[in-house]
Write an enzyme that holds these catalytic residues in place. Sequence first.
Site, PDB file in Angstrom:
ATOM      1  CG  HIS A 155      -0.383   0.326   2.511  1.00  0.00           C
ATOM      2  ND1 HIS A 155      -0.103  -0.622   3.473  1.00  0.00           N
ATOM      3  CD2 HIS A 155      -0.023   1.509   3.057  1.00  0.00           C
ATOM      4  CE1 HIS A 155       0.398  -0.046   4.541  1.00  0.00           C
ATOM      5  NE2 HIS A 155       0.459   1.254   4.312  1.00  0.00           N
ATOM      6  CG  ASP A 176      -0.293  -4.002   2.637  1.00  0.00           C
ATOM      7  OD1 ASP A 176       0.236  -3.567   1.600  1.00  0.00           O
ATOM      8  OD2 ASP A 176      -0.500  -3.302   3.656  1.00  0.00           O
ATOM      9  CB  SER A 225       3.160   1.718   6.154  1.00  0.00           C
ATOM     10  OG  SER A 225       1.881   1.969   6.657  1.00  0.00           O
ATOM     11  N   GLY A 226       5.171  -0.848   6.312  1.00  0.00           N
ATOM     12  CA  GLY A 226       6.208  -1.547   5.578  1.00  0.00           C
ATOM     13  C   GLY A 226       7.398  -1.968   6.411  1.00  0.00           C
TER      14      GLY A 226
END
Length: 314
Positions: A85, A136, A237-238
């Site tokens: 994402h 994701d 994120s990530g």
Amino acid sequence: MPPALGGSGFRILTSLLLLAAPATLDAAKTPAPPACGKPQRLSRVVGGEDSADAEWPWVVSIQRNGTHHCAGSLLTSRWAVTAAHCFKGNLHKPSQFSVLLGAWQLGNPGQRSQTVGVAWVQPHPVYSWRGVSRADIALVRLEHSVQFSERILPVCLPDSSVHLPRSTDCWIAGWGSVRDGVPLPQPQTLQKLKVPIIDSELCSRLYWQGAGQGVITEDMLCAGYMEGERDACLGDSGGPLMCQVGGTWLLAGIISWGEGCAERNRPGVYISLAAHRSWVQRIVQGVQLRGHSQGSGPTARPGRVPGTARQRRR
């Protein structure tokens, strides 16, 4: 077509073998990559604390137009892994992105850090760009190989022998917000936080209201604290969910999403690397796996960086 093996054909083949010999010797002298998951220590996550310099040498900052955008983890000298994402709406614009490696403080990355452009991004083929989705995960191909050092090292993936029971203590790290709407202050030192694995069935029940039935899919892991207060957040994120098995750090998960930042009964949700290990291996040559089958010791035991129905990306 190759010449027949006889007469002049044999002489041609012999010449080709002699020409290939120096290249073979050069290949034999190519150094092996460093062992994964083994920091060579030099001696914000909501509710987290400053990490030490080079404590997590595989954690990278994925930057968009020169500004921190997401975190990621280095797998090999040419590949990093992060959340899919992070590239929503920009998948086909790799020139906007770069990867900063070896930085402990984003505000003062230091001379030993490296910045590499992104050649292309490979999201998982079943990932859906609409809302919260399973798979994701995305692989990031670097424009050129990075040079390993004590600040830049690869992380291991868990092999099939690794299982993470509830209450297993793991860690997250990132440069995301320290509270909802509050960015990490300068010099933006990498934050770390110990988080326990939460039972998937319990996590599904917690997210049943607001997020809906079935939002926690089979390739997701949950970790964090029921009381909230400590978690991953926007900008994380990530980044990695890391668990230590037998003295080696394994990338167990990728920070994906959560409801709010560090809210009660809303633990962090991660994409499991064990669930997507075979996909990663098909694409990334040289990724290293570790686990109990390599004599690394007992099962990982009890221990997010903050991120919204509001299901906010971290």
